[in-house]
Design an enzyme around this catalytic site. Sequence first.
Site, mmCIF file in Angstrom:
data_model
loop_
_atom_site.group_PDB
_atom_site.id
_atom_site.type_symbol
_atom_site.label_atom_id
_atom_site.label_comp_id
_atom_site.label_asym_id
_atom_site.label_seq_id
_atom_site.Cartn_x
_atom_site.Cartn_y
_atom_site.Cartn_z
ATOM 1 N N GLU A 161 -6.880 4.701 7.805
ATOM 2 C CA GLU A 161 -6.663 6.130 7.531
ATOM 3 C C GLU A 161 -7.879 6.742 6.849
ATOM 4 O O GLU A 161 -8.197 7.915 7.049
ATOM 5 C CB GLU A 161 -5.385 6.303 6.687
ATOM 6 C CG GLU A 161 -4.144 6.048 7.544
ATOM 7 C CD GLU A 161 -2.961 5.449 6.806
ATOM 8 O OE1 GLU A 161 -2.917 5.515 5.563
ATOM 9 O OE2 GLU A 161 -2.062 4.905 7.491
ATOM 10 N N SER A 172 3.312 -2.243 10.340
ATOM 11 C CA SER A 172 4.760 -2.358 10.571
ATOM 12 C C SER A 172 5.306 -3.745 10.251
ATOM 13 O O SER A 172 6.215 -4.231 10.914
ATOM 14 C CB SER A 172 5.117 -1.939 12.006
ATOM 15 O OG SER A 172 4.739 -0.592 12.219
ATOM 16 N N HIS A 231 -9.534 1.229 4.758
ATOM 17 C CA HIS A 231 -8.260 1.407 5.474
ATOM 18 C C HIS A 231 -8.487 2.332 6.666
ATOM 19 O O HIS A 231 -9.274 3.274 6.590
ATOM 20 C CB HIS A 231 -7.201 1.987 4.530
ATOM 21 C CG HIS A 231 -5.838 1.942 5.133
ATOM 22 N ND1 HIS A 231 -5.418 2.874 6.051
ATOM 23 C CD2 HIS A 231 -4.822 1.056 5.000
ATOM 24 C CE1 HIS A 231 -4.189 2.548 6.446
ATOM 25 N NE2 HIS A 231 -3.809 1.462 5.819
ATOM 26 N N GLY A 276 2.431 2.130 10.774
ATOM 27 C CA GLY A 276 3.415 3.201 10.633
ATOM 28 C C GLY A 276 4.102 3.587 11.937
ATOM 29 O O GLY A 276 4.775 4.608 12.018
ATOM 30 N N GLY A 335 4.902 1.186 4.772
ATOM 31 C CA GLY A 335 6.239 1.759 4.652
ATOM 32 C C GLY A 335 7.240 0.888 3.903
ATOM 33 O O GLY A 335 7.953 1.369 3.010
ATOM 34 N N GLU A 350 -5.546 -4.950 10.444
ATOM 35 C CA GLU A 350 -4.490 -3.969 10.686
ATOM 36 C C GLU A 350 -4.763 -3.221 11.992
ATOM 37 O O GLU A 350 -5.572 -2.288 12.014
ATOM 38 C CB GLU A 350 -4.446 -2.950 9.543
ATOM 39 C CG GLU A 350 -4.170 -3.554 8.192
ATOM 40 C CD GLU A 350 -3.588 -2.531 7.228
ATOM 41 O OE1 GLU A 350 -2.449 -2.740 6.788
ATOM 42 O OE2 GLU A 350 -4.252 -1.522 6.956
ATOM 43 N N ASN A 362 0.868 -1.180 0.000
ATOM 44 C CA ASN A 362 0.000 0.000 0.000
ATOM 45 C C ASN A 362 0.906 1.230 0.000
ATOM 46 O O ASN A 362 1.501 1.554 1.022
ATOM 47 C CB ASN A 362 -0.894 -0.048 1.256
ATOM 48 C CG ASN A 362 -1.741 1.200 1.412
ATOM 49 O OD1 ASN A 362 -1.828 2.023 0.500
ATOM 50 N ND2 ASN A 362 -2.353 1.348 2.576
ATOM 51 N N TRP A 363 0.996 1.873 -1.146
ATOM 52 C CA TRP A 363 1.921 3.001 -1.261
ATOM 53 C C TRP A 363 1.390 4.259 -0.579
ATOM 54 O O TRP A 363 2.108 5.227 -0.409
ATOM 55 C CB TRP A 363 2.207 3.307 -2.739
ATOM 56 C CG TRP A 363 2.954 2.233 -3.457
ATOM 57 C CD1 TRP A 363 3.379 1.028 -2.960
ATOM 58 C CD2 TRP A 363 3.382 2.257 -4.824
ATOM 59 N NE1 TRP A 363 4.034 0.305 -3.924
ATOM 60 C CE2 TRP A 363 4.045 1.042 -5.087
ATOM 61 C CE3 TRP A 363 3.262 3.188 -5.864
ATOM 62 C CZ2 TRP A 363 4.590 0.739 -6.337
ATOM 63 C CZ3 TRP A 363 3.793 2.891 -7.107
ATOM 64 C CH2 TRP A 363 4.454 1.675 -7.338
ATOM 65 N N LYS A 364 0.113 4.262 -0.257
ATOM 66 C CA LYS A 364 -0.533 5.445 0.351
ATOM 67 C C LYS A 364 -0.274 6.675 -0.511
ATOM 68 O O LYS A 364 -0.154 6.551 -1.731
ATOM 69 C CB LYS A 364 -0.050 5.626 1.798
ATOM 70 C CG LYS A 364 -0.205 4.339 2.613
ATOM 71 C CD LYS A 364 -0.027 4.518 4.080
ATOM 72 C CE LYS A 364 -0.200 3.162 4.762
ATOM 73 N NZ LYS A 364 -0.120 3.252 6.222
HETATM 74 P P1 PGA Z 1 2.739 0.160 7.666
HETATM 75 O O1 PGA Z 1 1.281 0.381 7.007
HETATM 76 O O2 PGA Z 1 3.277 -1.123 7.087
HETATM 77 O O3 PGA Z 1 3.538 1.362 7.240
HETATM 78 O O4 PGA Z 1 2.541 0.086 9.133
HETATM 79 C C1 PGA Z 1 0.419 -0.689 6.787
HETATM 80 C C2 PGA Z 1 -0.872 -0.173 6.202
HETATM 81 O O5 PGA Z 1 -1.358 0.883 6.628
HETATM 82 O O6 PGA Z 1 -1.457 -0.790 5.293
#
Ligand code: PGA
Length: 251
Positions: A98, A214, A96, A174, A236, A168, A9-11
């Site tokens: 976010e 993470s 997600h 993150g 990330g 998640e 997931n590049w966000k």
């Molecule tokens: P992260 O993000 O690996 O940077 O913790 C995972 C995600 O939000 O899909």
Amino acid sequence: MRKKIVAGNWKMNTTLPEGIELAKAVAAKSAETPSSVDLIVAAPFTHLASIADLLKTSKVELAAQNCADHASGAYTGEVSADMLKSVSCKWVILGHSERRQYYGETDAKLVEKLKLALGAGLGVILCVGENLEEREAGKHFEVVGAQIKDVLYNFTAEDMKHIVVAYEPVWAIGTGKTATSDQAQEIHAFIRKALADKFGAAVAEDTTILYGGSCKPSNAKELFAQKDIDGGLIGGAALKAEDFIQIAKSY
Ligand code: PGA
């Protein structure tokens, strides 16, 4: 046998030239990963059409990070499921944390989005997970169970063939803080049971459940060794082709 998937997931990262470089690197290295593991990259909307072409000759499948809760029309700034399909997306990430946290994505809205995505022929990666406060209050099963029920129980066993669940924990996204493999396994098993309760054991057994938060080359192996963890949704660490591929090689 359910699919093993490692999805990046590049966000909201990378300009188009940077995204193209990253996609090229991932595509080039994808041949090093086990054939039993599917690879997906979820790029920003602006990159999808260009990247789709680059990935064509590799095993890497393309995903978007969101889609609209309407089919088409006067919804300025939104991108529909059909539009994603038209640029060769195979998948869309929905729900997600976010999106839930910053953009008011509710379970009710997610039901609409899932209907449109599945109707367009996209596979869906549905994210669920509790925040730190909920985890500390011991409410994680309750929260995740409600997310599964409120969204997925509106769908059919047939729909579930096109749905992947990503657990998640928000406190691990993150933050560098990963759920322990035992914590992750415990809730993955709980999710699979919740799916079995509604759709039957066979559907639950066939559903891919990813861990996200993470996840990196140093901890992927231990997480993926768990019985109910079928791969990862990587944030990330997906921004470095080498790390992303290394994670997929953990299988
Ligand atoms: P992260 O993000 O690996 O940077 O913790 C995972 C995600 O939000 O899909």
